[in-house]
Design an enzyme around this catalytic site. Structure first.
Site, mmCIF file in Angstrom:
data_model
loop_
_atom_site.group_PDB
_atom_site.id
_atom_site.type_symbol
_atom_site.label_atom_id
_atom_site.label_comp_id
_atom_site.label_asym_id
_atom_site.label_seq_id
_atom_site.Cartn_x
_atom_site.Cartn_y
_atom_site.Cartn_z
ATOM 1 N N ASP A 12 0.787 -1.129 -0.022
ATOM 2 C CA ASP A 12 -0.068 0.002 -0.044
ATOM 3 C C ASP A 12 0.872 1.145 0.165
ATOM 4 O O ASP A 12 2.114 1.120 -0.072
ATOM 5 C CB ASP A 12 -0.815 0.125 1.148
ATOM 6 C CG ASP A 12 -1.883 1.208 1.341
ATOM 7 O OD1 ASP A 12 -2.305 1.680 0.364
ATOM 8 O OD2 ASP A 12 -1.797 1.819 2.416
ATOM 9 N N SER A 13 0.494 2.504 -0.346
ATOM 10 C CA SER A 13 1.196 3.744 -0.114
ATOM 11 C C SER A 13 1.468 3.838 1.459
ATOM 12 O O SER A 13 2.488 4.782 1.539
ATOM 13 C CB SER A 13 0.159 4.861 -0.526
ATOM 14 O OG SER A 13 -0.926 4.952 0.259
ATOM 15 N N CYS A 75 -4.272 -1.504 -1.761
ATOM 16 C CA CYS A 75 -4.358 -0.105 -1.932
ATOM 17 C C CYS A 75 -5.363 0.035 -3.169
ATOM 18 O O CYS A 75 -5.592 -0.632 -4.193
ATOM 19 C CB CYS A 75 -3.235 0.481 -2.634
ATOM 20 S SG CYS A 75 -3.202 1.991 -2.936
ATOM 21 N N GLU A 154 -3.271 8.849 8.268
ATOM 22 C CA GLU A 154 -1.558 8.941 8.379
ATOM 23 C C GLU A 154 -1.132 9.543 9.578
ATOM 24 O O GLU A 154 0.053 9.496 10.142
ATOM 25 C CB GLU A 154 -1.053 9.245 7.169
ATOM 26 C CG GLU A 154 -1.256 8.113 5.972
ATOM 27 C CD GLU A 154 -0.235 7.282 5.978
ATOM 28 O OE1 GLU A 154 0.821 7.156 6.506
ATOM 29 O OE2 GLU A 154 -0.849 6.130 5.539
ATOM 30 N N CYS A 186 -10.969 2.893 -0.143
ATOM 31 C CA CYS A 186 -9.465 3.122 0.066
ATOM 32 C C CYS A 186 -9.512 2.191 1.150
ATOM 33 O O CYS A 186 -10.095 2.443 2.244
ATOM 34 C CB CYS A 186 -9.468 4.497 0.185
ATOM 35 S SG CYS A 186 -7.719 4.985 1.030
ATOM 36 N N HIS A 188 -7.313 2.704 3.574
ATOM 37 C CA HIS A 188 -7.076 3.494 5.111
ATOM 38 C C HIS A 188 -8.354 3.750 5.498
ATOM 39 O O HIS A 188 -8.498 4.040 6.890
ATOM 40 C CB HIS A 188 -6.720 4.847 4.403
ATOM 41 C CG HIS A 188 -5.160 4.983 4.339
ATOM 42 N ND1 HIS A 188 -4.508 4.531 3.211
ATOM 43 C CD2 HIS A 188 -4.154 5.692 4.983
ATOM 44 C CE1 HIS A 188 -3.169 4.666 3.299
ATOM 45 N NE2 HIS A 188 -2.911 5.265 4.304
HETATM 46 N N1 DGL Z 1 -4.708 2.928 0.858
HETATM 47 C C1 DGL Z 1 -4.669 3.698 -0.245
HETATM 48 C C2 DGL Z 1 -6.063 3.589 -1.182
HETATM 49 O O1 DGL Z 1 -6.529 2.469 -1.146
HETATM 50 C C3 DGL Z 1 -4.395 5.054 0.024
HETATM 51 C C4 DGL Z 1 -4.076 5.858 -1.189
HETATM 52 C C5 DGL Z 1 -3.329 7.260 -1.011
HETATM 53 O O2 DGL Z 1 -2.004 6.949 -0.525
HETATM 54 O O3 DGL Z 1 -3.825 8.225 -1.185
HETATM 55 O O4 DGL Z 1 -6.466 4.186 -1.977
#
Ligand code: DGL
Length: 279
Positions: A12-13, A75, A154, A186, A188
Protein backbone atom coordinates in the site's frame (compact mmCIF):
# COMPACT_ATOMS: atom_id res chain seq x y z
CA UNK A 1 6.17 -21.53 -9.97
CA UNK A 2 6.80 -20.59 -6.35
CA UNK A 3 6.09 -23.05 -3.57
CA UNK A 4 3.11 -22.79 -1.27
CA UNK A 5 5.54 -22.02 1.58
CA UNK A 6 6.65 -18.80 -0.12
CA UNK A 7 5.30 -15.53 1.35
CA UNK A 8 2.52 -13.36 0.01
CA UNK A 9 3.49 -9.83 -1.01
CA UNK A 10 1.13 -7.13 0.24
CA UNK A 11 1.54 -3.41 -0.37
CA UNK A 12 0.00 0.00 0.00
CA UNK A 13 1.08 3.62 -0.06
CA UNK A 14 1.20 3.57 3.74
CA UNK A 15 -0.55 2.09 6.76
CA UNK A 16 -3.97 1.57 5.13
CA UNK A 17 -2.95 -1.76 3.65
CA UNK A 18 -2.48 -3.07 7.16
CA UNK A 19 -6.27 -3.40 7.29
CA UNK A 20 -5.93 -5.94 4.47
CA UNK A 21 -2.81 -7.59 5.92
CA UNK A 22 -4.68 -8.07 9.18
CA UNK A 23 -7.52 -9.88 7.43
CA UNK A 24 -5.01 -12.07 5.59
CA UNK A 25 -3.42 -12.95 8.94
CA UNK A 26 -6.85 -13.86 10.29
CA UNK A 27 -8.23 -15.76 7.31
CA UNK A 28 -4.97 -17.34 6.11
CA UNK A 29 -3.12 -17.94 9.40
CA UNK A 30 -0.40 -20.15 7.90
CA UNK A 31 0.78 -17.63 5.36
CA UNK A 32 3.93 -15.55 5.60
CA UNK A 33 3.61 -11.93 4.55
CA UNK A 34 6.10 -9.43 3.15
CA UNK A 35 4.46 -6.01 3.43
CA UNK A 36 5.63 -2.80 1.85
CA UNK A 37 4.25 0.64 2.80
CA UNK A 38 5.43 3.49 0.61
CA UNK A 39 5.49 5.97 3.49
CA UNK A 40 7.94 8.31 1.73
CA UNK A 41 5.55 8.88 -1.18
CA UNK A 42 2.11 8.62 0.48
CA UNK A 43 -0.50 9.80 -0.49
CA UNK A 44 -0.89 8.26 -3.95
CA UNK A 45 -4.49 9.38 -4.26
CA UNK A 46 -3.92 12.64 -6.17
CA UNK A 47 -1.11 11.36 -8.40
CA UNK A 48 -1.29 10.44 -12.08
CA UNK A 49 -1.85 6.92 -13.35
CA UNK A 50 1.69 6.96 -14.85
CA UNK A 51 3.32 7.86 -11.54
CA UNK A 52 1.27 5.34 -9.58
CA UNK A 53 2.11 2.60 -12.11
CA UNK A 54 5.83 3.48 -11.94
CA UNK A 55 5.75 3.19 -8.12
CA UNK A 56 3.77 -0.05 -8.37
CA UNK A 57 6.34 -1.65 -10.67
CA UNK A 58 9.17 -0.70 -8.31
CA UNK A 59 7.31 -2.21 -5.36
CA UNK A 60 6.54 -5.42 -7.24
CA UNK A 61 10.21 -5.77 -8.18
CA UNK A 62 11.12 -5.31 -4.51
CA UNK A 63 8.55 -7.89 -3.34
CA UNK A 64 9.82 -10.37 -5.92
CA UNK A 65 13.25 -10.32 -4.29
CA UNK A 66 11.45 -12.30 -1.53
CA UNK A 67 10.13 -14.83 -4.07
CA UNK A 68 6.53 -14.04 -3.19
CA UNK A 69 4.05 -16.59 -4.53
CA UNK A 70 1.25 -14.05 -4.98
CA UNK A 71 0.63 -10.34 -4.51
CA UNK A 72 -2.30 -8.60 -2.86
CA UNK A 73 -2.54 -4.93 -3.79
CA UNK A 74 -3.83 -3.56 -0.50
CA UNK A 75 -4.49 -0.14 -2.00
CA UNK A 76 -7.62 1.04 -3.77
CA UNK A 77 -5.75 3.62 -5.79
CA UNK A 78 -3.21 1.15 -7.19
CA UNK A 79 -5.96 -1.40 -7.83
CA UNK A 80 -7.92 1.22 -9.78
CA UNK A 81 -5.05 2.77 -11.71
CA UNK A 82 -2.38 0.12 -12.24
CA UNK A 83 -3.64 -3.45 -11.71
CA UNK A 84 -4.75 -4.00 -15.31
CA UNK A 85 -1.33 -2.96 -16.63
CA UNK A 86 0.91 -4.79 -14.17
CA UNK A 87 -1.01 -8.09 -14.13
CA UNK A 88 -0.22 -8.58 -17.81
CA UNK A 89 3.49 -8.59 -17.01
CA UNK A 90 3.42 -10.94 -14.02
CA UNK A 91 3.66 -14.72 -13.90
CA UNK A 92 2.33 -14.98 -10.32
CA UNK A 93 -1.26 -14.32 -9.22
CA UNK A 94 -2.07 -10.74 -8.26
CA UNK A 95 -5.29 -9.46 -6.73
CA UNK A 96 -6.66 -5.96 -6.14
CA UNK A 97 -9.29 -4.68 -3.71
CA UNK A 98 -11.83 -3.14 -6.08
CA UNK A 99 -13.43 -6.22 -7.55
CA UNK A 100 -14.06 -8.07 -4.26
CA UNK A 101 -15.45 -4.85 -2.71
CA UNK A 102 -17.72 -4.14 -5.68
CA UNK A 103 -19.12 -7.68 -5.70
CA UNK A 104 -20.08 -7.50 -2.04
CA UNK A 105 -21.69 -4.08 -2.45
CA UNK A 106 -23.82 -5.41 -5.31
CA UNK A 107 -24.82 -8.29 -3.08
CA UNK A 108 -25.77 -6.03 -0.18
CA UNK A 109 -27.72 -3.23 -1.88
CA UNK A 110 -31.49 -3.53 -1.85
CA UNK A 111 -32.42 -0.21 -3.45
CA UNK A 112 -29.66 -0.42 -6.12
CA UNK A 113 -28.07 2.83 -4.98
CA UNK A 114 -24.43 2.37 -3.98
CA UNK A 115 -22.08 5.07 -2.77
CA UNK A 116 -18.30 4.87 -3.18
CA UNK A 117 -15.79 6.98 -1.32
CA UNK A 118 -12.15 6.76 -2.34
CA UNK A 119 -9.16 8.84 -3.38
CA UNK A 120 -9.34 11.28 -6.30
CA UNK A 121 -7.36 8.99 -8.60
CA UNK A 122 -9.57 6.00 -7.79
CA UNK A 123 -12.79 7.93 -8.39
CA UNK A 124 -11.40 9.52 -11.54
CA UNK A 125 -10.54 6.05 -12.95
CA UNK A 126 -14.24 5.11 -13.04
CA UNK A 127 -13.27 1.52 -12.15
CA UNK A 128 -15.76 1.09 -9.32
CA UNK A 129 -18.61 2.08 -11.62
CA UNK A 130 -17.26 -0.32 -14.25
CA UNK A 131 -17.02 -3.32 -11.91
CA UNK A 132 -20.44 -2.67 -10.34
CA UNK A 133 -22.32 -2.02 -13.56
CA UNK A 134 -20.73 -5.05 -15.24
CA UNK A 135 -22.50 -7.13 -12.60
CA UNK A 136 -25.78 -5.17 -12.61
CA UNK A 137 -26.20 -2.26 -14.98
CA UNK A 138 -29.34 -1.08 -13.18
CA UNK A 139 -27.36 -0.09 -10.13
CA UNK A 140 -26.67 3.62 -9.71
CA UNK A 141 -23.25 4.49 -8.34
CA UNK A 142 -22.62 7.75 -6.50
CA UNK A 143 -18.90 8.41 -6.17
CA UNK A 144 -17.18 10.95 -3.97
CA UNK A 145 -13.46 11.62 -3.60
CA UNK A 146 -12.37 12.27 -0.01
CA UNK A 147 -8.74 13.47 -0.37
CA UNK A 148 -8.27 14.53 3.26
CA UNK A 149 -9.10 11.13 4.73
CA UNK A 150 -5.72 9.51 3.93
CA UNK A 151 -3.62 12.28 5.56
CA UNK A 152 -5.95 12.22 8.59
CA UNK A 153 -5.39 8.48 8.96
CA UNK A 154 -1.63 8.79 8.48
CA UNK A 155 -1.66 11.44 11.24
CA UNK A 156 -3.50 9.07 13.56
CA UNK A 157 -6.65 11.26 13.77
CA UNK A 158 -8.94 8.24 13.48
CA UNK A 159 -11.50 9.49 15.97
CA UNK A 160 -11.23 13.23 16.29
CA UNK A 161 -13.62 16.20 16.00
CA UNK A 162 -11.67 17.46 12.96
CA UNK A 163 -12.19 14.14 11.18
CA UNK A 164 -15.88 14.10 12.08
CA UNK A 165 -16.36 17.59 10.65
CA UNK A 166 -14.59 16.71 7.40
CA UNK A 167 -16.54 13.46 7.14
CA UNK A 168 -19.83 15.38 7.54
CA UNK A 169 -18.90 17.71 4.68
CA UNK A 170 -17.73 14.93 2.35
CA UNK A 171 -20.61 12.56 3.04
CA UNK A 172 -23.55 14.99 3.03
CA UNK A 173 -24.14 14.69 -0.72
CA UNK A 174 -24.12 10.87 -0.53
CA UNK A 175 -26.66 10.97 2.29
CA UNK A 176 -28.89 13.09 0.08
CA UNK A 177 -28.73 10.40 -2.66
CA UNK A 178 -30.48 7.85 -0.47
CA UNK A 179 -27.78 5.20 -0.87
CA UNK A 180 -28.19 2.04 1.22
CA UNK A 181 -24.62 0.75 0.76
CA UNK A 182 -21.32 2.59 0.94
CA UNK A 183 -18.02 1.14 -0.25
CA UNK A 184 -15.04 2.32 1.79
CA UNK A 185 -13.04 2.35 -1.44
CA UNK A 186 -9.65 3.08 0.06
CA UNK A 187 -7.90 0.74 2.44
CA UNK A 188 -7.13 3.59 4.83
CA UNK A 189 -10.83 4.24 5.41
CA UNK A 190 -11.68 1.24 7.64
CA UNK A 191 -9.60 3.04 10.27
CA UNK A 192 -12.26 5.79 10.14
CA UNK A 193 -15.15 3.34 10.18
CA UNK A 194 -16.61 4.60 13.43
CA UNK A 195 -16.65 8.22 12.26
CA UNK A 196 -18.02 7.33 8.82
CA UNK A 197 -20.62 4.99 10.32
CA UNK A 198 -21.80 7.65 12.80
CA UNK A 199 -22.19 10.21 10.00
CA UNK A 200 -23.97 7.83 7.58
CA UNK A 201 -26.29 6.27 10.18
CA UNK A 202 -27.42 2.70 10.78
CA UNK A 203 -29.42 2.32 7.57
CA UNK A 204 -26.34 2.38 5.35
CA UNK A 205 -24.23 -0.79 5.08
CA UNK A 206 -20.50 -0.06 5.00
CA UNK A 207 -18.38 -2.34 2.79
CA UNK A 208 -14.83 -2.88 4.03
CA UNK A 209 -12.53 -4.01 1.20
CA UNK A 210 -10.13 -5.79 3.54
CA UNK A 211 -12.34 -8.71 4.54
CA UNK A 212 -13.50 -9.47 1.00
CA UNK A 213 -10.02 -9.20 -0.48
CA UNK A 214 -8.57 -11.70 1.98
CA UNK A 215 -11.45 -14.09 1.25
CA UNK A 216 -10.86 -13.78 -2.51
CA UNK A 217 -7.11 -14.23 -2.06
CA UNK A 218 -7.77 -17.47 -0.22
CA UNK A 219 -9.93 -18.76 -3.08
CA UNK A 220 -7.32 -17.71 -5.62
CA UNK A 221 -4.48 -19.49 -3.78
CA UNK A 222 -6.62 -22.59 -3.33
CA UNK A 223 -7.44 -22.71 -7.02
CA UNK A 224 -3.73 -22.54 -7.91
CA UNK A 225 -2.65 -25.10 -5.30
CA UNK A 226 -0.71 -22.36 -3.48
CA UNK A 227 -2.59 -22.19 -0.19
CA UNK A 228 -0.47 -23.15 2.80
CA UNK A 229 -3.00 -25.21 4.71
CA UNK A 230 -0.91 -26.27 7.70
CA UNK A 231 2.32 -25.09 9.25
CA UNK A 232 5.00 -27.77 9.46
CA UNK A 233 7.67 -28.16 12.12
CA UNK A 234 10.42 -26.42 10.19
CA UNK A 235 8.15 -23.68 8.93
CA UNK A 236 7.42 -20.61 11.00
CA UNK A 237 4.85 -18.01 10.07
CA UNK A 238 6.49 -14.59 9.97
CA UNK A 239 5.57 -11.11 8.87
CA UNK A 240 8.12 -8.67 7.48
CA UNK A 241 7.24 -5.01 7.06
CA UNK A 242 9.22 -2.63 4.89
CA UNK A 243 8.69 1.09 4.49
CA UNK A 244 10.31 3.78 2.37
CA UNK A 245 10.57 6.32 5.22
CA UNK A 246 11.14 6.22 8.97
CA UNK A 247 10.13 2.86 10.39
CA UNK A 248 9.28 3.95 13.95
CA UNK A 249 6.03 5.75 13.17
CA UNK A 250 4.88 2.88 10.99
CA UNK A 251 5.76 0.35 13.67
CA UNK A 252 3.61 2.05 16.28
CA UNK A 253 0.67 2.19 13.86
CA UNK A 254 1.17 -1.47 12.98
CA UNK A 255 1.25 -2.43 16.67
CA UNK A 256 -2.02 -0.63 17.24
CA UNK A 257 -3.81 -1.89 14.10
CA UNK A 258 -2.62 -5.46 14.62
CA UNK A 259 -3.03 -5.43 18.41
CA UNK A 260 -5.89 -7.94 18.47
CA UNK A 261 -4.25 -10.45 16.10
CA UNK A 262 -3.03 -13.61 17.81
CA UNK A 263 0.53 -14.25 16.66
CA UNK A 264 2.11 -17.67 16.86
CA UNK A 265 5.59 -16.33 17.80
CA UNK A 266 6.87 -13.81 20.35
CA UNK A 267 8.45 -11.56 17.75
CA UNK A 268 5.81 -11.55 15.07
CA UNK A 269 7.16 -8.82 12.90
CA UNK A 270 10.17 -6.76 11.99
CA UNK A 271 9.99 -3.32 10.38
CA UNK A 272 12.75 -1.92 8.20
CA UNK A 273 13.30 1.13 6.02
CA UNK A 274 14.48 0.51 2.45
CA UNK A 275 15.27 2.64 -0.59
CA UNK A 276 12.45 1.79 -2.99
CA UNK A 277 13.86 4.07 -5.70
CA UNK A 278 16.63 1.50 -6.17
CA UNK A 279 14.18 -1.07 -7.57
N1 DGL B 1 -4.77 3.01 0.91
C1 DGL B 1 -4.71 3.71 -0.34
C2 DGL B 1 -5.97 3.45 -1.15
O1 DGL B 1 -6.60 2.48 -0.92
C3 DGL B 1 -4.41 5.14 -0.05
C4 DGL B 1 -4.12 5.95 -1.26
C5 DGL B 1 -3.29 7.16 -1.03
O2 DGL B 1 -2.12 6.99 -0.70
O3 DGL B 1 -3.79 8.26 -1.27
O4 DGL B 1 -6.35 4.14 -2.02
Amino acid sequence: MNSKYAPIGVFDSGVGGLTVAKEIMRQLPNERIVYFGDTARVPYGGKSKETITKYTKQIIRFLQTYDVKAIAIACGTVSACSLEEVEKELDIPIIGVLKPGSEVAVDKTKNKRIGVIATESSIHSGMYQKYIQEIDHQIQVFAKACPLFVPLVEEGLWEDPVTTEIARRYLQELKEQDIDTLILGCTHYPLLIKTIGDVMGDDVTLVNLAYETAADLKKLLESRGLLNVAATEDYEVNYRFFVSDVADKFRSFAESILSDVKFSTDTPFITKQINIEAF
